[in-house]
Design a protein around this motif. Structure first.
Motif, PDB file in Angstrom:
ATOM      1  N   PHE A  79       0.992  -0.947  -0.127  1.00 44.65           N
ATOM      2  CA  PHE A  79       0.301  -0.133   0.417  1.00 44.65           C
ATOM      3  C   PHE A  79       0.691   0.540   0.278  1.00 44.65           C
ATOM      4  CE2 PHE A  79      -3.665   2.389   1.458  1.00 44.65           C
ATOM      5  CZ  PHE A  79      -4.982   2.327   0.809  1.00 44.65           C
ATOM      6  N   THR A  80       1.779   1.597  -1.026  1.00 42.90           N
ATOM      7  CA  THR A  80       3.177   2.353  -0.851  1.00 42.90           C
ATOM      8  C   THR A  80       3.676   2.053  -2.415  1.00 42.90           C
ATOM      9  OG1 THR A  80       4.676   1.272  -0.060  1.00 42.90           O
ATOM     10  CG2 THR A  80       3.898   2.119   1.242  1.00 42.90           C
ATOM     11  N   GLN A  81       4.366   3.369  -2.663  1.00 45.93           N
ATOM     12  CA  GLN A  81       4.777   3.125  -3.959  1.00 45.93           C
ATOM     13  C   GLN A  81       4.473   3.359  -5.164  1.00 45.93           C
ATOM     14  OE1 GLN A  81       6.952  -0.680  -4.434  1.00 45.93           O
ATOM     15  NE2 GLN A  81       8.329  -0.630  -3.262  1.00 45.93           N
ATOM     16  N   VAL A  82       4.136   4.593  -5.732  1.00 49.94           N
ATOM     17  CA  VAL A  82       2.872   5.225  -6.055  1.00 49.94           C
ATOM     18  C   VAL A  82       3.982   5.605  -7.272  1.00 49.94           C
ATOM     19  CG1 VAL A  82       2.037   7.324  -6.643  1.00 49.94           C
ATOM     20  CG2 VAL A  82       1.602   6.415  -4.352  1.00 49.94           C
ATOM     21  N   GLU A  83       2.863   5.080  -8.232  1.00 44.78           N
ATOM     22  CA  GLU A  83       4.091   5.435  -9.276  1.00 44.78           C
ATOM     23  C   GLU A  83       2.541   6.311 -10.346  1.00 44.78           C
ATOM     24  OE1 GLU A  83       6.899   2.307 -11.361  1.00 44.78           O
ATOM     25  OE2 GLU A  83       4.937   1.585 -10.244  1.00 44.78           O
ATOM     26  N   VAL A  84       3.312   7.155 -11.393  1.00 40.99           N
ATOM     27  CA  VAL A  84       2.320   8.334 -12.179  1.00 40.99           C
ATOM     28  C   VAL A  84       2.852   7.777 -13.357  1.00 40.99           C
ATOM     29  CG1 VAL A  84       1.397  10.037 -13.272  1.00 40.99           C
ATOM     30  CG2 VAL A  84       2.534   9.632 -11.212  1.00 40.99           C
ATOM     31  N   LEU A  85       1.943   7.566 -14.883  1.00 38.27           N
ATOM     32  CA  LEU A  85       1.844   6.918 -16.058  1.00 38.27           C
ATOM     33  C   LEU A  85       0.496   8.745 -17.052  1.00 38.27           C
ATOM     34  CD1 LEU A  85       2.263   6.732 -18.859  1.00 38.27           C
ATOM     35  CD2 LEU A  85       1.040   5.029 -18.920  1.00 38.27           C
ATOM     36  N   ASN A  86       1.659   9.708 -17.044  1.00 31.79           N
ATOM     37  CA  ASN A  86       0.614  10.622 -17.564  1.00 31.79           C
ATOM     38  C   ASN A  86       0.353  10.421 -18.670  1.00 31.79           C
ATOM     39  OD1 ASN A  86      -0.637  12.723 -18.381  1.00 31.79           O
ATOM     40  ND2 ASN A  86       0.827  14.825 -17.637  1.00 31.79           N
ATOM     41  N   VAL A  87      -0.759   9.947 -19.740  1.00 31.05           N
ATOM     42  CA  VAL A  87      -1.128   9.534 -20.661  1.00 31.05           C
ATOM     43  C   VAL A  87      -1.393  10.427 -21.912  1.00 31.05           C
ATOM     44  CG1 VAL A  87      -1.972   7.823 -20.630  1.00 31.05           C
ATOM     45  CG2 VAL A  87      -3.332   9.744 -20.358  1.00 31.05           C
ATOM     46  N   ALA A  88      -1.426  11.915 -20.980  1.00 31.49           N
ATOM     47  CA  ALA A  88      -1.265  13.537 -21.751  1.00 31.49           C
ATOM     48  C   ALA A  88      -0.049  13.994 -22.229  1.00 31.49           C
ATOM     49  CB  ALA A  88      -2.450  14.401 -20.575  1.00 31.49           C
ATOM     50  N   ALA A  89       0.889  13.696 -21.309  1.00 28.98           N
ATOM     51  CA  ALA A  89       1.980  13.997 -22.041  1.00 28.98           C
ATOM     52  C   ALA A  89       2.733  13.206 -23.528  1.00 28.98           C
ATOM     53  CB  ALA A  89       3.233  13.155 -21.354  1.00 28.98           C
ATOM     54  N   THR A  90       1.925  12.241 -24.130  1.00 30.65           N
ATOM     55  CA  THR A  90       2.076  11.635 -24.961  1.00 30.65           C
ATOM     56  C   THR A  90       0.747  12.347 -26.209  1.00 30.65           C
ATOM     57  OG1 THR A  90       2.270   9.677 -23.852  1.00 30.65           O
ATOM     58  CG2 THR A  90       1.879   9.991 -26.702  1.00 30.65           C
ATOM     59  N   TYR A  91      -0.034  12.488 -25.770  1.00 32.61           N
ATOM     60  CA  TYR A  91      -1.664  13.063 -26.103  1.00 32.61           C
ATOM     61  C   TYR A  91      -1.971  14.153 -25.545  1.00 32.61           C
ATOM     62  CZ  TYR A  91      -0.390   9.167 -29.666  1.00 32.61           C
ATOM     63  OH  TYR A  91       0.043   8.066 -30.652  1.00 32.61           O
ATOM     64  N   PRO A  92      -1.475  15.509 -25.830  1.00 30.65           N
ATOM     65  CA  PRO A  92      -2.285  16.093 -25.249  1.00 30.65           C
ATOM     66  C   PRO A  92      -3.969  16.206 -24.778  1.00 30.65           C
ATOM     67  CG  PRO A  92      -0.366  17.230 -26.545  1.00 30.65           C
ATOM     68  CD  PRO A  92      -0.763  15.956 -26.846  1.00 30.65           C
ATOM     69  N   THR A  93      -4.325  15.959 -25.409  1.00 32.06           N
ATOM     70  CA  THR A  93      -6.164  15.640 -25.461  1.00 32.06           C
ATOM     71  C   THR A  93      -6.341  14.646 -24.867  1.00 32.06           C
ATOM     72  OG1 THR A  93      -6.387  15.007 -27.394  1.00 32.06           O
ATOM     73  CG2 THR A  93      -6.569  17.084 -27.406  1.00 32.06           C
ATOM     74  N   LEU A  94      -5.644  13.375 -24.212  1.00 28.81           N
ATOM     75  CA  LEU A  94      -6.169  12.467 -23.566  1.00 28.81           C
ATOM     76  C   LEU A  94      -6.210  12.872 -21.602  1.00 28.81           C
ATOM     77  CD1 LEU A  94      -3.746   9.989 -24.977  1.00 28.81           C
ATOM     78  CD2 LEU A  94      -6.168  10.226 -25.458  1.00 28.81           C
ATOM     79  N   THR A  95      -7.425  13.755 -21.550  1.00 30.46           N
ATOM     80  CA  THR A  95      -7.261  14.314 -20.231  1.00 30.46           C
ATOM     81  C   THR A  95      -9.307  13.807 -20.149  1.00 30.46           C
ATOM     82  OG1 THR A  95      -8.228  15.923 -20.399  1.00 30.46           O
ATOM     83  CG2 THR A  95      -5.456  15.699 -20.194  1.00 30.46           C
ATOM     84  N   GLY A  96      -9.974  13.459 -18.758  1.00 28.51           N
ATOM     85  CA  GLY A  96     -10.799  13.402 -18.122  1.00 28.51           C
ATOM     86  C   GLY A  96     -11.613  12.135 -18.337  1.00 28.51           C
ATOM     87  N   PHE A  97     -11.302  11.781 -18.213  1.00 30.08           N
ATOM     88  CA  PHE A  97     -11.723  10.290 -18.202  1.00 30.08           C
ATOM     89  C   PHE A  97     -12.586   9.675 -16.467  1.00 30.08           C
ATOM     90  CE2 PHE A  97      -7.799  10.145 -20.441  1.00 30.08           C
ATOM     91  CZ  PHE A  97      -8.198   9.975 -21.729  1.00 30.08           C
ATOM     92  N   TYR A  98     -14.246   8.533 -17.481  1.00 32.67           N
ATOM     93  CA  TYR A  98     -14.688   7.930 -16.507  1.00 32.67           C
ATOM     94  C   TYR A  98     -14.519   6.236 -16.204  1.00 32.67           C
ATOM     95  CZ  TYR A  98     -17.267  11.686 -13.738  1.00 32.67           C
ATOM     96  OH  TYR A  98     -17.895  12.785 -13.296  1.00 32.67           O
TER      97      TYR A  98
END
Length: 271
Positions: A231-250
């Motif tokens: 319950f540790t070791q947070v990692e991040v993949l920013n999909v908007a770094a590749t395609y800027p419009t890839l934000t806001g998902f449900y």
């Protein structure tokens, strides 16, 4: 959600019409109006299948937030039954998402209406469709409120952080499924304030994943994963770094080697 040969669509807003379709042919649309004999059975947010039944998670009908869990027979797509969890605990209303684990179904806490947001997880027995119990994860920390989606993995249930009474937040909560106690918190935004406001999540292998929507400043694309065992070791993949419009998902899900995000709203519009 999917079960057997069918996919199911959960009615939102003031609707009570469940739709199912054939997964193999992507045809054969059928309809079940769970509100035919009870106008209060409308406005659900999420659902799941377990055993012989499909379950609808109560959110807001045309009048108010409600606690009417609806289940229906998956084989016949009939036999509507209702469990009002608010009949046992009046504050058990306004959920967003739910899941099954072992003998129980769980409802993810979100809105308390005029009273803000809440952290009251509802649990009920799947076999008897009764035996309602409650765990308020906000008892010792008022910031642990307003979750959107959850999942079970191993010994724990997990709640996905969305918005509490002050702001979007990043407090992932987990609790012991066997005892329905022992609340733990992982604030994924502790070292990065952008990692807030998620809508849905899932577990695959050693990791839990959070689906990005809105962090209080902008619609974002930061998919977060964390180690389930520690319950540790947070990692991040920013999909908007590749395609800027890839934000806001449900919502999102995993299949095979990949994870998938469902589009909702980016900085410009619905997409």
């Amino acid at each position: 959600f999917a079960s057997g040969d069918y996919g199911y669509l959960v009615p939102y807003s003031s609707g009570g019409i469940v739709v199912r379709f054939d997964l193999a042919t992507f045809t054969l649309v059928e309809v079940l109006n769970v509100a035919t004999n009870n106008a209060d059975l409308k406005g659900f947010n999420g659902g799941f299948a377990e055993g012989d039944y499909g379950y609808l998670v109560p959110y807001y009908n045309s009048a108010s937030l409600h606690g009417n869990v609806v289940r229906f027979d998956l084989a016949t797509f009939t036999l509507v039954e209702v469990l009002n969890v608010a009949a046992t605990y009046p504050t058990l209303t306004g959920f967003r998402g739910g899941f099954a684990a072992g003998e129980y179904g769980y409802l993810v806490p979100y809105s308390a209406g005029e009273y803000g947001y809440h952290g009251k997880v509802a649990r009920f027995n799947l076999g008897t469709f009764a035996d309602v119990s409650m765990l308020d994860v906000a008892d010792n920390n008022a910031n642990l409120a307003g979750f959107y989606g959850g999942f079970a993995e191993g010994d724990y249930g997990y709640l996905v952080p969305n918005y509490n009474n002050g702001d979007n937040h990043g407090n992932v909560v987990r609790f012991d499924l066997a005892t329905f106690t022992h609340v733990e918190v992982l604030n994924v935004a502790a070292n990065n304030a952008d990692l807030k406001g998620f809508s849905g999540g899932f577990a695959v292998g050693d990791y839990g994943y959070l689906v990005p929507v809105f962090n209080g400043t902008a619609y974002h694309g930061n998919v977060v994963r964390f180690d389930l065992a520690t319950f540790t070791q947070v990692e991040v993949l920013n999909v908007a770094a590749t395609y800027p419009t890839l934000t806001g998902f449900y919502g999102g899900f995993a299949a095979g080697e990949y994870g998938y995000l469902v589009p909702y709203h980016n900085s410009a519009s619905l997409h």
